[in-house]
Design a protein around this motif. Structure first.
Motif, mmCIF file in Angstrom:
data_model
loop_
_atom_site.group_PDB
_atom_site.id
_atom_site.type_symbol
_atom_site.label_atom_id
_atom_site.label_comp_id
_atom_site.label_asym_id
_atom_site.label_seq_id
_atom_site.Cartn_x
_atom_site.Cartn_y
_atom_site.Cartn_z
ATOM 1 N N UNK A 133 -4.460 -12.065 20.230
ATOM 2 C CA UNK A 133 -5.449 -12.764 21.038
ATOM 3 C C UNK A 133 -5.186 -12.632 22.528
ATOM 4 N N UNK A 138 -8.211 -11.798 17.428
ATOM 5 C CA UNK A 138 -8.350 -12.786 18.510
ATOM 6 C C UNK A 138 -7.778 -14.153 18.186
ATOM 7 N N UNK A 139 -7.630 -14.470 16.890
ATOM 8 C CA UNK A 139 -7.141 -15.813 16.519
ATOM 9 C C UNK A 139 -5.624 -15.915 16.450
ATOM 10 N N UNK A 196 2.473 -24.721 12.070
ATOM 11 C CA UNK A 196 1.033 -24.928 11.878
ATOM 12 C C UNK A 196 0.243 -23.706 12.368
ATOM 13 N N UNK A 197 0.608 -23.191 13.532
ATOM 14 C CA UNK A 197 -0.074 -22.000 14.078
ATOM 15 C C UNK A 197 0.072 -20.815 13.138
ATOM 16 N N UNK A 223 -2.105 -21.135 10.119
ATOM 17 C CA UNK A 223 -3.492 -20.753 10.393
ATOM 18 C C UNK A 223 -3.619 -19.234 10.524
ATOM 19 N N UNK A 273 -3.688 -17.789 7.143
ATOM 20 C CA UNK A 273 -4.992 -18.025 6.540
ATOM 21 C C UNK A 273 -6.011 -17.026 7.071
ATOM 22 N N UNK A 274 -5.986 -16.824 8.381
ATOM 23 C CA UNK A 274 -6.923 -15.899 9.015
ATOM 24 C C UNK A 274 -6.718 -14.478 8.503
ATOM 25 N N UNK A 290 -2.710 -33.156 12.507
ATOM 26 C CA UNK A 290 -3.897 -32.482 11.992
ATOM 27 C C UNK A 290 -5.131 -32.696 12.869
ATOM 28 N N UNK A 294 -13.200 -20.280 4.276
ATOM 29 C CA UNK A 294 -12.230 -19.897 5.308
ATOM 30 C C UNK A 294 -12.776 -19.830 6.735
ATOM 31 N N UNK A 295 -11.861 -19.991 7.674
ATOM 32 C CA UNK A 295 -12.264 -20.048 9.084
ATOM 33 C C UNK A 295 -12.682 -18.686 9.587
ATOM 34 N N UNK A 296 -13.655 -18.675 10.433
ATOM 35 C CA UNK A 296 -14.089 -17.433 11.034
ATOM 36 C C UNK A 296 -13.524 -17.301 12.430
ATOM 37 N N UNK A 297 -13.884 -16.256 13.117
ATOM 38 C CA UNK A 297 -13.429 -16.064 14.489
ATOM 39 C C UNK A 297 -14.298 -16.935 15.381
ATOM 40 N N UNK A 298 -13.690 -17.907 16.026
ATOM 41 C CA UNK A 298 -14.499 -18.820 16.835
ATOM 42 C C UNK A 298 -14.379 -18.485 18.312
ATOM 43 N N UNK A 305 -11.410 -17.128 21.632
ATOM 44 C CA UNK A 305 -10.148 -16.454 21.946
ATOM 45 C C UNK A 305 -8.981 -17.429 21.884
ATOM 46 N N UNK A 323 -6.501 -20.059 20.470
ATOM 47 C CA UNK A 323 -6.003 -20.310 19.122
ATOM 48 C C UNK A 323 -6.181 -21.790 18.809
ATOM 49 N N UNK A 331 -5.716 -25.138 16.625
ATOM 50 C CA UNK A 331 -4.672 -25.590 15.715
ATOM 51 C C UNK A 331 -5.134 -26.749 14.838
ATOM 52 N N UNK A 332 -6.435 -26.935 14.727
ATOM 53 C CA UNK A 332 -6.920 -27.918 13.776
ATOM 54 C C UNK A 332 -7.045 -27.241 12.414
ATOM 55 N N UNK A 333 -6.583 -27.946 11.409
ATOM 56 C CA UNK A 333 -6.548 -27.329 10.090
ATOM 57 C C UNK A 333 -7.781 -27.737 9.284
ATOM 58 N N UNK A 334 -8.557 -26.758 8.798
ATOM 59 C CA UNK A 334 -9.758 -27.101 8.026
ATOM 60 C C UNK A 334 -9.424 -27.737 6.672
#
Lengths: 176, 339
Positions: free
Chosen positions: A30, A65-66, A105-106, A109, A112-113, A143, B18-22, B24, B26, B28-31
């Motif tokens: 990113x 990017x994530x 946590x990062x 995610x 997951x991504x 959270x 699942x999360x998409x690209x929102x 740039x 990052x 850190x909130x977890x769905x």
């Protein structure tokens, strides 16, 4: 302009890479840092692999990017170990020892991504273990959850669940 | 194995794919769907506490998708929980027409390695009639109880270091066979870093002696509980006036002793089954009703045990050839049934 940085995990990469698929894959974080990895590593990341497959392997530079340049080396390290079949309890313990709760946590995610099931499953257990003895307030902050109880509702619920509030760790300010 | 989740009436929490690209940045909130995978790995006690986090979380344990995950994790963790664990059992063995109690340890993946344990006999009597208290080894320590010759002795023993400690008598032990020691438990109090033994003493009301001293007003013949602490090396009478019928051999887990109790109603309304728990740190009792119709069947045998780090009740019905495992935590029961 993207800065070129080779994978920091070269020392760990496995020797028996497939010579026929020698073209390396460039993963762009990113914050625009390029990490060159073996195609076998990319295979571990389902999101990356499906991108390569969709373009018939013509595109080998993949923007992520994530994911930050801080997290990506960890993901690559884990994938390398996974391919080598060297994911042991000892490795996993060492792997998370250097990560604070926010970093875990990062990374979770990121896993997951990138759709890396093994890493995702492992990190969800790590997070569960780390929050198990935490306070309700800590979990809300961790959270990013808003408290939607009225003070009366919350007090009543806490009273009913008083037995679950034994052995809770005090909140550590440095951790958040 | 079939996993049955009782309450399927409530709607599942929103499950985002699942999360998409929102952006740039990052995030850190977890769905929600990812939260499920984390929360389903928590202990039931932590899960109940986190019901105070927000309203949707109070419904987690009523969500069939979530409880399914929880059950899957429970079954999946079976191997890792028992990894490197040994089982200790005492057997009654006949050697040269003499019956003796022998202690065995079982280890290995299928408990196939059986070892006869040579142990220093601390009971000061030959071939003691002994049993292992509670759910077995706790932090490497076993509590053994010998009940022969009208005297009851408790011994703490660490098979690895071969250390043992004979628990001193309580003032009530001197009354010998006029008292009965009923229910008992042995566990570790992690807050006080202390090993504790708890027992209930009931009186033999048939005994002339008890009737006599009771009539003299010297002692009440109501049953009572007492607790031993290794740190203080003494017994203490508990303030609770709780007597429970038909309590099965108890188990202990994470500093809490549990017994299965049954209350029979006088007006023939049947009986009620519940779990009696004692918290070794706070020294308090908790009662959890068990709602399950299979318990009403008379042919059902019930055994309380520790399974995968949970308190579980295994009920077997011989007529129906079925087995039900219920996992407990106060206020919650999950059932796994095998047919």
């Amino acid at each position: 302009m993207a800065e070129e940085v080779s994978s920091q995990m070269n020392s760990l990469s496995i020797s028996e890479t497939n010579p026929s698929s020698s073209a390396t894959i460039s993963l762009v974080s990113g914050d625009d840092i390029v990490f060159k990895v073996e195609p076998t590593i990319a295979k571990e990341m389902e999101t990356v692999q499906s991108f390569i497959d969709e373009t018939d392997g013509k595109i080998t530079t993949i923007p992520l990017p994530n994911i930050s340049s801080h997290d990506l080396p960890y993901v690559i390290e884990y994938c390398e170990k996974s391919i080598a079949g060297k994911i042991t309890k000892e490795f996993e313990a060492e792997f998370v020892k250097k990560l604070n709760n926010e970093e875990v946590k990062e990374l979770f995610l990121a896993a997951n991504y990138l759709n890396i099931k093994k890493l995702l499953d492992f990190l969800s257990q790590v997070i569960a273990d780390r929050i198990a003895n935490k306070s309700v307030e800590y979990v809300r902050r961790y959270f990013g959850i808003e408290n939607d109880f009225t003070p009366e509702e919350e007090a009543k619920l806490r009273e009913e669940l008083a037995w679950t509030f034994t052995g809770v760790d005090p909140d550590d300010e440095d951790e958040n | 194995m079939v996993v049955i989740i009782a309450d399927q009436t409530l709607k599942p929490l929103s499950m985002k794919k699942s999360v998409g690209v929102k952006s740039k940045k990052v995030s850190t909130d977890i769905p929600n769907d990812l939260l499920f995978s984390i929360l389903s790995k928590l202990s039931l006690k932590s899960l109940k506490r986190f019901e105070c986090v927000c309203k949707p979380w109070t419904l987690l344990l009523k969500n069939p998708i979530f409880t399914r995950l929880l059950c899957d994790n429970f079954l999946h963790n079976f191997d890792s929980y028992y990894h490197d664990r040994s089982l200790f059992l005492s057997h009654l063995k006949t050697i040269n027409f003499d019956t003796k109690f022998v202690l065995y340890s079982y280890s290995g993946e299928r408990y196939e390695n059986m070892t006869n344990l040579n142990w220093p006999n601390p009971f000061q009597e030959e071939d003691p009639n002994f049993d292992i208290l509670g759910s077995g080894i706790i932090n490497g320590v076993l509590c053994l109880i010998s009940c022969s010759h009208q005297s009851i002795k408790f011994v703490l023993w660490n098979p690895t270091t071969e250390e043992f400690k004979v628990i001193p008598n309580s003032p009530f032990d001197f009354f010998g066979d006029r008292f009965e020691i009923n229910e008992r438990g042995f566990g570790y109090d992690c807050v006080g870093d202390d090993y504790k033994v708890i027992r209930e003493i009931t009186f033999d009301l048939e005994s002339d002696y008890v009737t006599k001293i009771a009539s003299l007003g010297k002692i009440s013949h109501n049953p009572f509980w007492e607790i031993y602490s290794l740190r203080s090396n003494s017994w203490k009478k508990l303030k609770f006036d709780i007597h429970h019928e038909k309590i099965n051999k108890g188990v202990c887990l994470d500093g809490v002793c549990h017994w299965l109790c049954e209350r029979t109603y006088k007006d023939d309304k049947g009986n009620e089954i519940y779990l009696l728990s004692f918290y070794l740190t706070d020294e308090v009792f908790l009662i959890t009703p068990i709602e399950d119709h299979t318990f009403q069947l008379r042919t059902t045998t019930k055994e309380l045990c520790v399974l995968n780090g949970f308190i579980a009740l295994i009920s077997t019905n011989e007529d129906m050839v079925s087995l039900q495992i219920s996992i407990f935590t106060p206020c919650l029961t999950l059932s796994i049934r095998s047919e």
